[in-house]
Design a protein around this motif. Structure first.
Motif, PDB file in Angstrom:
ATOM      1  N   THR A   1       0.829  -1.211   0.000  1.00  0.00           N
ATOM      2  CA  THR A   1       0.000   0.000   0.000  1.00  0.00           C
ATOM      3  C   THR A   1       0.859   1.255   0.000  1.00  0.00           C
ATOM      4  O   THR A   1       0.570   2.232  -0.707  1.00  0.00           O
ATOM      5  N   ARG A   2       1.941   1.234   0.771  1.00  0.00           N
ATOM      6  CA  ARG A   2       2.768   2.422   0.968  1.00  0.00           C
ATOM      7  C   ARG A   2       3.886   2.561  -0.070  1.00  0.00           C
ATOM      8  O   ARG A   2       4.690   3.483   0.005  1.00  0.00           O
TER       9      ARG A   2
ATOM     10  N   GLN B   1       8.883  -0.027  -3.017  1.00  0.00           N
ATOM     11  CA  GLN B   1      10.273  -0.036  -2.556  1.00  0.00           C
ATOM     12  C   GLN B   1      10.346   0.494  -1.128  1.00  0.00           C
ATOM     13  O   GLN B   1       9.632   1.438  -0.786  1.00  0.00           O
ATOM     14  N   PRO B   2      11.233  -0.057  -0.300  1.00  0.00           N
ATOM     15  CA  PRO B   2      11.346   0.428   1.080  1.00  0.00           C
ATOM     16  C   PRO B   2      11.764   1.897   1.165  1.00  0.00           C
ATOM     17  O   PRO B   2      11.356   2.606   2.081  1.00  0.00           O
ATOM     18  N   ASP B   3      12.579   2.352   0.193  1.00  0.00           N
ATOM     19  CA  ASP B   3      13.061   3.735   0.246  1.00  0.00           C
ATOM     20  C   ASP B   3      12.443   4.637  -0.816  1.00  0.00           C
ATOM     21  O   ASP B   3      12.699   5.843  -0.843  1.00  0.00           O
ATOM     22  N   MET B   4      11.641   4.074  -1.708  1.00  0.00           N
ATOM     23  CA  MET B   4      10.972   4.816  -2.788  1.00  0.00           C
ATOM     24  C   MET B   4      11.913   5.845  -3.435  1.00  0.00           C
ATOM     25  O   MET B   4      12.984   5.489  -3.890  1.00  0.00           O
TER      26      MET B   4
ATOM     27  N   GLY C   1       1.299   9.478  -4.674  1.00  0.00           N
ATOM     28  CA  GLY C   1       0.715   8.146  -4.778  1.00  0.00           C
ATOM     29  C   GLY C   1       1.710   7.048  -5.085  1.00  0.00           C
ATOM     30  O   GLY C   1       1.365   5.876  -5.132  1.00  0.00           O
ATOM     31  N   GLY C   2       2.975   7.405  -5.347  1.00  0.00           N
ATOM     32  CA  GLY C   2       4.026   6.403  -5.500  1.00  0.00           C
ATOM     33  C   GLY C   2       4.215   5.841  -6.889  1.00  0.00           C
ATOM     34  O   GLY C   2       4.547   4.668  -7.061  1.00  0.00           O
TER      35      GLY C   2
ATOM     36  N   ASP D   1       5.959   7.760   1.131  1.00  0.00           N
ATOM     37  CA  ASP D   1       4.504   7.828   1.363  1.00  0.00           C
ATOM     38  C   ASP D   1       4.157   8.906   2.394  1.00  0.00           C
ATOM     39  O   ASP D   1       3.607   8.619   3.455  1.00  0.00           O
ATOM     40  N   PRO D   2       4.454  10.180   2.095  1.00  0.00           N
ATOM     41  CA  PRO D   2       4.338  11.235   3.100  1.00  0.00           C
ATOM     42  C   PRO D   2       2.936  11.459   3.664  1.00  0.00           C
ATOM     43  O   PRO D   2       2.802  12.017   4.751  1.00  0.00           O
TER      44      PRO D   2
END
Length: 520
Positions: free
Chosen positions: A37-38, A41-44, A324-325, A367-368
């Protein structure tokens, strides 16, 4: 009893005056972990920014090549090719039905010769390319592969995406050729061939973009898109393919509209839903459950009136996609309600992305908006409503059956009608269109395509056919016919035909004789 007016999104989700902790269920989801959902990737974006991929293609391959070199010089990190309508529906530029359309909404590509010119001076091994093409997607992929081989590229390093999403063409867009069943067969042929030969290529971009452009709501966009995704996965599974292999190369394409918070919630919900769907269908590798998507700002939201206002709209939509990633993004030119974008409009659109990337601070944390009572509640609501629609489609027998019954088309049409009704009644305000108008507007210079392009392309085709080895070309076309009849994978024989300078129209026509044409 309150007489406050209800506020609804276009998806008819009611927006409350205030959201509190009681409106959400804490899920403790983490980026890079199921259900994603977020973010995938862990670090985007702290690790790598999204790909800034500007959609371009017009006129001849020569003219489009100049625009690509310009965009690359301005900092785009990926190319995105727009094709003209004859190319999209399998006609060469000299076909009678191509008259008036050659090079108008994209670049005209008839043969490998055009592809060589289109990417002249661009090493395919060093650039990621997205191609917006569906019914003839397998032919354009063959053209790209043939050119990569001519360049001496290592096919295992070639990256990019082919849209290859025919189901949404039947439901929303209309650039189909063959009936659904053989079209699905061609798509799974691409899946199968790429898994072995082109492992880094995204074999499909399952597209909600055009569904939204046709008038759907945000909820319908992800519901119909993910339902189509299920249909493609099931088709591949029936062919005996490994979901943990082909599932990693599926990608998606979504629209970014003006309702900032509903759009962010839509993207987050889509990731969560797809992870659940793939797990249910048998995926065990987390990478096969990730929803990776490209976003494009909403073409249907651009106005011909006061077109410079579109810069503000595109900025909001850019924020929605990034918050939204998204994995890659195309931003529209402010003048695209009037014509193909001018060079200035394309540059401003790219600069919008670059300002968000380097000046806004949004990429600094993952995901701010997570944890916002409003966003988390809205994500859950969008998911809930979209799942209801998918359940309806499943009950009909899946997307193909739902399209054949007209369900998806009718739902989109109802939403499009309601949206237009609200604009005309001024329940919905579109700045510069139904409110805040101006009487005298300065003309915005448009981008014009020369009608002589068809003659140029026709002459090139005539010269190509005169100099190629005709017996080899005929043999290759016959091999395509035989592979189609005998249910053999089409990709190897189509690539061979392309390498021997058979044209897109010739290959399409050979398959028309086997598969027939879909009349809609």
């Amino acid at each position: 009893m309150s007489d406050e007016k209800k506020i609804l999104t276009d998806s008819e989700i009611e927006i409350k005056k205030l959201y509190t902790a009681s409106d959400i269920t804490v899920k403790n989801e983490k980026p890079g972990e199921f259900p994603f959902t977020r973010g995938i990737q862990p670090d985007m974006y702290r690790g790598k920014l999204w790909t800034m991929r500007q959609y371009a293609g017009f006129s001849t391959a020569e003219e489009s090549n100049k625009r690509y070199h310009y965009l690359l010089s301005q900092g785009v990190s990926g190319l995105s090719v727009a094709f003209d309508l004859p190319t999209q529906i399998g006609y060469d530029s000299d076909h009678d039905l191509a008259d008036g359309e050659v090079g108008k909404v994209g670049v005209a590509i008839d043969s490998l010769e055009d592809m060589e010119i289109l990417f002249s001076g661009i090493k395919l091994e060093e650039v990621s390319t997205s191609m917006t093409i569906n019914a003839t997607g397998f032919i354009l992929l063959a053209l790209y592969v043939a050119l990569a081989k001519k360049q001496g590229a290592d096919l295992t390093k070639i990256t990019g995406t082919i849209q290859n999403d025919i189901l949404k063409e039947y439901a929303a867009r209309g650039t189909y050729i063959y009936p659904p069943k053989p079209s699905m067969r061609i798509i799974t042929d691409v899946f199968e061939w790429c898994a072995k030969e082109l492992p880094k290529w995204n074999t499909i971009s399952i597209s909600g973009y055009h569904i939204r452009e046709a008038g759907s709501t945000a909820v319908q966009e992800i519901a119909f898109t993910l339902a189509n995704g299920k249909a493609y996965v099931k088709s591949a599974l029936e062919k005996g393919m490994d979901i943990n292999v082909f599932g990693k190369r599926l990608s998606f394409f979504f629209n970014a509209h003006n309702n900032l918070f509903e759009e962010v919630a839509k993207f987050r919900a889509a990731r969560r839903m797809w992870a659940g769907i793939m797990k249910e269908l048998g995926a065990t590798d987390p990478k096969a459950m990730m929803l990776r998507f490209h976003a494009q700002t909403g073409g249907a939201t651009l106005t011909a009136q006061q077109p410079l206002n579109n810069i503000s709209r595109v900025t909001i939509q850019t924020l929605a996609a990034v918050l939204g990633g998204t994995q890659s993004l195309h931003t529209n030119g402010y003048d695209e309600a009037l014509s193909l974008p001018t060079e200035e409009a394309a540059r401003i659109a790219l600069r919008t992305q670059q300002i968000v990337a380097f000046e806004s601070g949004i990429p600094d944390t993952v995901d701010p908006l997570a944890g916002s009572y409003f966003i988390e509640s809205l994500t859950d609501e969008v998911e809930k409503e979209a799942l209801k629609l998918i359940e309806k489609i499943d009950a009909m027998g899946g997307s193909v059956a739902a399209i054949e019954q007209g369900f998806i088309q009718n739902e989109i049409a109802k939403s499009a009608y309601e949206y237009q009704r609200q604009i005309e009644s001024q329940e919905k305000i579109i700045v510069g269109v139904n409110k805040f108008k101006v009487t005298n507007e300065d003309a915005v210079p448009g981008f014009k395509i020369d009608d002589s392009i068809r003659t140029t392309q026709s002459n090139k085709l005539k010269a190509l056919k005169a100099k190629r080895d005709q017996s080899k070309a005929a043999k290759c076309l016959q091999q395509i016919h035989e592979a189609a009849i005998n249910n053999k994978n089409l990709m190897p024989v189509v690539i061979e035909a392309i390498e021997n300078y058979c044209t897109l129209g010739e290959i399409s026509d050979k398959l028309r004789k086997v598969f027939g044409e879909y009349k809609g």
